[in-house]
Design a protein around this motif. Structure first.
Motif, PDB file in Angstrom:
ATOM      1  N   VAL A 174      55.685 -24.240  27.384  1.00  0.00           N
ATOM      2  CA  VAL A 174      55.123 -25.303  28.228  1.00  0.00           C
ATOM      3  C   VAL A 174      56.156 -26.419  28.345  1.00  0.00           C
ATOM      4  CG1 VAL A 174      53.336 -27.098  28.317  1.00  0.00           C
ATOM      5  CG2 VAL A 174      52.746 -24.809  27.562  1.00  0.00           C
ATOM      6  N   LEU A 203      47.291 -19.081  28.189  1.00  0.00           N
ATOM      7  CA  LEU A 203      48.378 -19.836  28.812  1.00  0.00           C
ATOM      8  C   LEU A 203      49.045 -19.061  29.948  1.00  0.00           C
ATOM      9  CD1 LEU A 203      50.177 -22.368  28.791  1.00  0.00           C
ATOM     10  CD2 LEU A 203      51.543 -21.269  27.004  1.00  0.00           C
ATOM     11  N   PRO A 250      53.070 -24.732  32.391  1.00  0.00           N
ATOM     12  CA  PRO A 250      53.517 -23.469  31.802  1.00  0.00           C
ATOM     13  C   PRO A 250      54.791 -22.961  32.476  1.00  0.00           C
ATOM     14  CG  PRO A 250      51.188 -23.372  32.379  1.00  0.00           C
ATOM     15  CD  PRO A 250      51.741 -24.616  32.980  1.00  0.00           C
TER      16      PRO A 250
END
Length: 111
Positions: free
Chosen positions: A77, A14, A71
């Motif tokens: 997120v 991520l 993100p």
């Protein structure tokens, strides 16, 4: 992976998309919602925890979901949308697929 509009990631990957502010897809199990209902905590397919910043119109109702979001930092997120995936899912299998999409020997061939 630049050609994908929203690549599938796990919690470990991520952080690679924070600077780009590129939407990603992340699959996991929702463990709880905040009291205000403005955040959810997800256990991602690789076992890492991801905080989902929700909006008032979210439709997260199942235990397992795929969230499309932007993100904010390596563990957060901002929700755009989600697909509810039911009450059972093999997260190890999902994580294996995510990792395969980043394997150089498959780039441009399958993914």
């Amino acid at each position: 992976m630049e050609q994908l509009l929203s690549p599938r990631v796990n919690s470990a990957r991520l952080g690679n998309y924070v600077a780009q502010k590129q939407p990603v897809r992340i699959v996991g199990k929702i463990s709880n919602f905040s009291q205000k209902g403005d955040t959810a905590l997800m256990t991602a397919c690789d076992g890492g925890e991801v905080k989902i910043m929700l909006n008032a119109g979210h439709n997260m109702v199942d235990t397992f979901v795929e969230v499309i979001g932007t993100p904010i930092d390596p563990s957060t997120v901002r929700y755009i949308s989600c697909t509810n995936m039911g009450a059972n899912m093999d997260l190890k299998l999902v994580n294996d697929v995510v990792e395969l999409t980043f394997d150089p020997k498959f780039q441009g061939r399958l993914f």
